[in-house]
Design a protein around this motif. Structure first.
Motif, PDB file in Angstrom:
ATOM      1  N   MET A   1     -51.432 -17.230  -3.820  1.00  0.00           N
ATOM      2  CA  MET A   1     -50.388 -16.398  -4.417  1.00  0.00           C
ATOM      3  C   MET A   1     -49.139 -16.347  -3.551  1.00  0.00           C
ATOM      4  SD  MET A   1     -52.300 -13.164  -6.203  1.00  0.00           S
ATOM      5  CE  MET A   1     -53.501 -12.859  -4.924  1.00  0.00           C
ATOM      6  N   ILE A   2     -49.331 -16.465  -2.231  1.00  0.00           N
ATOM      7  CA  ILE A   2     -48.163 -16.413  -1.364  1.00  0.00           C
ATOM      8  C   ILE A   2     -47.700 -17.811  -0.968  1.00  0.00           C
ATOM      9  CG2 ILE A   2     -48.810 -14.178  -0.439  1.00  0.00           C
ATOM     10  CD1 ILE A   2     -49.827 -15.559   2.050  1.00  0.00           C
TER      11      ILE A   2
ATOM     12  N   ASN B   1     -56.712 -23.824  -1.971  1.00  0.00           N
ATOM     13  CA  ASN B   1     -55.678 -23.165  -2.756  1.00  0.00           C
ATOM     14  C   ASN B   1     -55.916 -23.375  -4.241  1.00  0.00           C
ATOM     15  OD1 ASN B   1     -54.013 -21.901  -0.891  1.00  0.00           O
ATOM     16  ND2 ASN B   1     -53.074 -23.822  -0.312  1.00  0.00           N
TER      17      ASN B   1
ATOM     18  N   THR C   1     -53.603 -18.882   5.220  1.00  0.00           N
ATOM     19  CA  THR C   1     -53.895 -17.653   5.932  1.00  0.00           C
ATOM     20  C   THR C   1     -55.014 -17.805   6.930  1.00  0.00           C
ATOM     21  OG1 THR C   1     -55.417 -16.982   4.178  1.00  0.00           O
ATOM     22  CG2 THR C   1     -53.150 -16.228   3.996  1.00  0.00           C
TER      23      THR C   1
ATOM     24  N   PRO D   1     -56.171 -13.592 -10.033  1.00  0.00           N
ATOM     25  CA  PRO D   1     -55.567 -12.448 -10.737  1.00  0.00           C
ATOM     26  C   PRO D   1     -55.684 -12.640 -12.239  1.00  0.00           C
ATOM     27  CG  PRO D   1     -53.880 -13.879  -9.803  1.00  0.00           C
ATOM     28  CD  PRO D   1     -55.180 -14.374  -9.261  1.00  0.00           C
TER      29      PRO D   1
ATOM     30  N   ARG E   1     -61.840 -15.423  -2.169  1.00  0.00           N
ATOM     31  CA  ARG E   1     -60.924 -14.276  -2.206  1.00  0.00           C
ATOM     32  C   ARG E   1     -59.712 -14.533  -1.318  1.00  0.00           C
ATOM     33  NH1 ARG E   1     -64.297  -9.825  -1.118  1.00  0.00           N
ATOM     34  NH2 ARG E   1     -64.503  -9.540  -3.351  1.00  0.00           N
ATOM     35  N   ARG E   2     -59.970 -15.045  -0.114  1.00  0.00           N
ATOM     36  CA  ARG E   2     -58.856 -15.330   0.792  1.00  0.00           C
ATOM     37  C   ARG E   2     -58.023 -16.504   0.296  1.00  0.00           C
ATOM     38  NH1 ARG E   2     -61.490 -15.876   6.548  1.00  0.00           N
ATOM     39  NH2 ARG E   2     -63.373 -16.346   5.369  1.00  0.00           N
TER      40      ARG E   2
ATOM     41  N   SER F   1     -61.921 -14.839  -7.829  1.00  0.00           N
ATOM     42  CA  SER F   1     -60.954 -13.812  -7.411  1.00  0.00           C
ATOM     43  C   SER F   1     -59.531 -14.108  -7.865  1.00  0.00           C
ATOM     44  CB  SER F   1     -60.987 -13.647  -5.876  1.00  0.00           C
ATOM     45  OG  SER F   1     -62.270 -13.316  -5.427  1.00  0.00           O
TER      46      SER F   1
ATOM     47  N   GLU G   1     -55.641 -15.269  -2.342  1.00  0.00           N
ATOM     48  CA  GLU G   1     -54.511 -14.582  -1.716  1.00  0.00           C
ATOM     49  C   GLU G   1     -53.534 -15.580  -1.119  1.00  0.00           C
ATOM     50  OE1 GLU G   1     -56.343 -12.044   1.098  1.00  0.00           O
ATOM     51  OE2 GLU G   1     -57.119 -10.623  -0.405  1.00  0.00           O
TER      52      GLU G   1
END
Length: 505
Positions: free
Chosen positions: A264-265, A278, A269, A147, A257-258, A145, A261
């Motif tokens: 990226m931040i 990560n 999460t 980008p 997927r999580r 997942s 995400e």
């Protein structure tokens, strides 16, 4: 990082840095604790490195310069986790594995991965038949997942052309799967549906005939073929992860997927990131987490200092403070509830369970909470009959639900869909059970980060062993694959541990 094989060259050093978190993520799903996960990941990584070295030496000895057909590096290492887990089960270390995985290892599903090549899952055979650069591109984009900008940077591709190249690779994967499907030994009934299955999955607007739908509901191999051959609808990631990894493939897909995400931040999460998930730039998340921890410590220290400072209280207040009570009825030394470790308190048992809704699990021991925080006293502290009557009148007002649910359909195709459910609970939970109702007769087929039962239109999802405990104001997430016909409206009538739960957009 644990004691892993020493890299022999730059390629193996890059392999360690790029793939360790993926291997540890899957190993964490397969085991019953973090220590076992680390050991399983280490042994699997060593096994995978040895396999890669042997394959490289074999290709050099033949003098052809061509590599033998094999999986890309990440799925090869994930397959090594499955192999080492099977070895643990055989050698008496099965108690360190997830109970569901142990059952799977003794099933016909696991036997397919070591049986005759033509009977192995179609996605596994299709990915192995592709050239390595194409297979790596497909895996990083669909399963990990990442980008497209990150995928292009890692593979040295032109970012502007990466998306179009991925579309070509998807078509190539479908072609490999189609050939393998025709080569698979199958009975005459399945063979009669092969051409129709190919035609239906090629067109995004084609409807699946009823007889084909009924056949796929009974035939696992044809259902797998449909998932691999259908390029539209967003089902390719699930087909790849389930077919290549096997047990826990869908749970791994959701974790990655999580994790992408979160990467990226630059933050965490959910609990899945605790296992080192990560991906992308490894330095920035570490710096970000360190800064967050330092800030949290400073804020906590400042808050504790302020709470201990006198503010002109009276002697009576000082007497109360000497007895260990704060002005809001809670001990300063115990600013929040504590939860038992390694024990699960049944609903309604124990003196500290309060008078909450029946079915809600009591998670705090009665000795770990001040009496002033019980649910009974929160409704009114007066001991007089008049006070009780007043409290009873006040309790007739409807209270806000203790939880919020976000139901999200991630992807949808003509006869199926993938959904993610995120739940936030204001109360701490020792375990959880989420129920809901489908309006249009949808059926859940497979679930990750939880188990499920379905009775007609009502579904109940229960916690997995590793995500039962939820802190106050904490969040837990699970996902599932489902089927639908006619309409696919959102689920409704959510309940958490049998108490009503509010659905949010």
């Amino acid at each position: 990082m644990p004691d892993l094989p020493t890299p022999q060259n730059a390629a193996e050093a890059a392999l360690l840095s790029e793939c360790w978190d993926a291997v540890l993520s899957y190993a964490d799903l397969c085991t019953s604790g973090s220590a076992s996960a680390t050991q399983l990941a280490t042994e699997a990584f060593t096994h995978g490195i040895d396999e890669l070295r042997a394959a490289t030496a074999a290709s050099k000895s033949t003098g052809t310069g061509r590599r033998s057909l094999r999986l890309p590096r990440i799925p090869l290492l994930l397959a090594s986790v499955r192999t080492v887990a099977a070895a643990w089960e055989t050698s008496g270390l099965g108690h360190r594995l997830d109970p569901d995985l142990r059952l799977w290892l003794h099933s016909d599903k696991a036997a397919r991965y070591v049986g005759p090549p033509l009977h192995r899952p179609l996605a596994l055979r299709g990915l192995r038949d592709m050239q390595e650069p194409d297979a790596v591109l497909l895996w990083l984009a669909e399963v990990e997942s990442l980008p497209m900008s990150a995928v292009a940077r890692r593979l040295g591709l032109d970012p502007a052309a990466a998306s179009s190249e991925l579309a070509q690779v998807r078509a190539l994967f479908r072609d490999r799967c189609h050939r393998n499907h025709l080569d698979t030994p199958m009975d005459a009934h399945c063979r009669s549906y092969a051409r129709l299955l190919d035609a239906v999955t090629r067109s995004p607007s084609a409807e699946t005939p009823e007889d084909l739908s009924r056949h796929m509901a009974r035939c696992v191999e044809c259902a797998e073929a449909a998932a691999c051959l259908r390029l539209h609808g967003g089902g390719l990631p699930a087909a790849l992860s389930s077919g290549v990894i096997g047990w826990g493939g869908l749970a791994y897909l959701e974790r990655r997927r999580r994790a992408a995400e979160a990467g990226m931040i630059g933050g965490r999460t959910d609990a899945a990131v605790d296992t080192g998930l990560n991906e992308g730039k490894p330095v920035r998340p570490r710096i970000g987490r360190t800064g967050i921890l330092v800030t949290a410590v400073l804020v906590s220290a400042l808050a504790l200092t302020v709470s201990l400072m006198p503010f002109g209280g009276s002697k009576g207040d000082d007497a109360n403070a000497a007895q260990g009570e704060s002005t809001d009825g809670q001990s300063v030394a115990d600013p929040g509830p504590t939860f038992p470790s390694g024990s699960k308190t049944k609903s309604g048992s124990g003196s500290g369970s309060g008078t909450g809704t029946a079915g809600s699990p009591a998670v705090a021991d009665s000795t770990s909470r001040p009496a002033g925080n019980s649910d009974q006293e929160a409704q009114g502290e007066s001991s007089s009959p008049a006070g009780k009557q007043g409290g009873a009148k006040g309790s007739t007002k409807s209270a806000a639900p203790d939880c919020r649910v976000k139901y999200e359909i991630v992807s949808e195709w003509p006869d199926g869909f993938q959904a993610t459910v995120t739940v936030t609970s204001t109360k701490a939970l020792a375990t959880w059970s989420l129920g809901w109702t489908f309006k249009d007769g949808q059926r859940v087929g497979q679930m990750w980060d939880g188990t499920f039962t379905q009775d007609d239109s009502h579904v109940t999802a229960t916690a997995a062993d590793y995500n039962k405990t939820v802190a106050a104001n904490g969040t837990f997430t699970f996902g599932f694959l489902g089927s639908w016909t006619g309409s696919n409206s959102a689920a409704r009538n959510f309940t958490l541990n049998k108490a009503s739960c509010q659905a949010v957009g």
